[in-house]
Design a protein around this motif. Sequence first.
Motif, short mmCIF file in Angstrom:
data_model
loop_
_atom_site.label_atom_id
_atom_site.label_comp_id
_atom_site.label_asym_id
_atom_site.label_seq_id
_atom_site.Cartn_x
_atom_site.Cartn_y
_atom_site.Cartn_z
N SER A 1 0.83 -1.20 0.00
CA SER A 1 0.00 0.00 0.00
C SER A 1 0.87 1.25 0.00
O SER A 1 0.59 2.22 -0.73
CB SER A 1 -0.94 -0.01 1.21
N ARG A 2 1.92 1.25 0.79
CA ARG A 2 2.81 2.40 0.82
C ARG A 2 3.55 2.55 -0.51
O ARG A 2 3.81 3.65 -0.98
CB ARG A 2 3.82 2.27 1.96
N THR A 3 3.87 1.40 -1.13
CA THR A 3 4.57 1.44 -2.41
C THR A 3 3.68 2.04 -3.49
O THR A 3 4.13 2.86 -4.30
CB THR A 3 4.99 0.01 -2.81
N MET A 4 2.41 1.64 -3.53
CA MET A 4 1.48 2.22 -4.50
C MET A 4 1.36 3.73 -4.29
O MET A 4 1.31 4.51 -5.26
CB MET A 4 0.11 1.56 -4.39
N GLU A 5 1.35 4.14 -3.05
CA GLU A 5 1.26 5.57 -2.76
C GLU A 5 2.47 6.32 -3.33
O GLU A 5 2.32 7.40 -3.89
CB GLU A 5 1.16 5.80 -1.25
N SER A 6 3.66 5.73 -3.19
CA SER A 6 4.86 6.41 -3.70
C SER A 6 4.81 6.51 -5.22
O SER A 6 5.26 7.51 -5.80
CB SER A 6 6.12 5.66 -3.26
N VAL A 7 4.27 5.49 -5.90
CA VAL A 7 4.12 5.53 -7.36
C VAL A 7 3.17 6.67 -7.75
O VAL A 7 3.45 7.47 -8.66
CB VAL A 7 3.59 4.19 -7.89
N MET B 1 -5.10 -7.00 -4.52
CA MET B 1 -6.22 -6.26 -3.95
C MET B 1 -5.73 -5.15 -3.00
O MET B 1 -6.33 -4.08 -2.92
CB MET B 1 -7.16 -7.22 -3.22
N GLU B 2 -4.63 -5.41 -2.29
CA GLU B 2 -4.09 -4.37 -1.40
C GLU B 2 -3.62 -3.18 -2.23
O GLU B 2 -3.86 -2.03 -1.87
CB GLU B 2 -2.92 -4.93 -0.58
N ARG B 3 -2.97 -3.45 -3.36
CA ARG B 3 -2.52 -2.36 -4.23
C ARG B 3 -3.72 -1.63 -4.83
O ARG B 3 -3.71 -0.40 -4.96
CB ARG B 3 -1.62 -2.92 -5.34
N THR B 4 -4.76 -2.40 -5.20
CA THR B 4 -5.96 -1.79 -5.78
C THR B 4 -6.63 -0.86 -4.78
O THR B 4 -7.04 0.27 -5.12
CB THR B 4 -6.94 -2.88 -6.24
#
Length: 366
Positions: free
Chosen positions: A181-187, A212-215
């Motif tokens: 989730s934190r990684t998607m936020e940085s993207v 699903m966590e990334r979604t």
Amino acid sequence: MQEQERTGKSPRAQSRVGLRDIAEALGISQTAVSFAINDKPGVSDETKRNVKEMARKLGWTPTYAAQALGSSRTMTVGFAPSRSADDYQTESFMLHFMAGAQLALSRKGYGLLFSPCTSLDEEIQVYRDWARRKRVDAVVLVDLRSNDPRPRLLRELGMPAVLAGGPDPDDIVPSLSIDDSRTMESVLVHLSLLGHQRIAYLSGDSHLDYCMERTKAFESFTSTRGLGPLWVEFTDFDVNKAVAITQRLLVEEEPPTAFIFESETLAAASIRVITEVCVRQSELSGKDGGRRYPYNMPATVSFEDSFICRSLYPSVTAVHRDAGEYGTLVAKLLLKSLSGRPVSGNRKVLTPQLIIRESTRLAAAD
């Protein structure tokens, strides 16, 4: 005597060093040596250190058959992920993960039994077969699904396990996971700072927890920032499906200005299509009109990094995580469990790093 004269060594020196030799050198029982070598309770930490130091001095090495017989263990850890055969040919993450796991396991005398499966049903059958034949001492799980039956099954079979990913919602299997989730936020922070409002996320499998966590992180961030229009599409890791989705989105009245792909293979296949469209647009725009390839390309980001991302043109901005180190940490957690020490819960490790390359440096939002 003749044997000693010919080799220069006594028969005793030529024989393999055993636990008895270590015990005699230290003046303790062979049982105590065995407990110390195998990190079992019953001897002090000082005794364990002394035994291991003497073992090194004498050149002792473990014998697989003796370990298995003495401990009623197979000295083998099972790994039976259900994935398509193409995954192992085109994506490097899992191969590096296995190499890292084997590195940690081999230091304790364990081997990794790799048995790839084509379906969840086949994977479950493999676990039942391993338990029936006492083929492995424990297993490594990956790709946790919603309502996943595997943790409960392994508990019923009495087979220790750790999960790479998760966490297991029922807390049956301890896990190590990457903070997706934190990684998607940085993207998304990176893309939004570049001015991108219309972003497409081509995810993997809607049944996998990390997808699903990334979604959820994608939807939460974009909603909070007021971005849009947005797209979330599931590809099932099928490159043909990813290409078809990319083609469809590119002809929207307001197409995405940025694409996020679940893996480098999905990104590579789709970038070929994106390039064809952008080159054609450059040709139609005339010599002096409009932005030309590659500056008219939408930004692209891959959630997996490999030589593919570095080799493409434009090179692809990607999320980098050390898969080998991740495999090593998961294996160490499993070894801790096998040694009898308490292991529980979930820990997040290895916060990934976003490697910024040409695919977002050259691309600009409309």
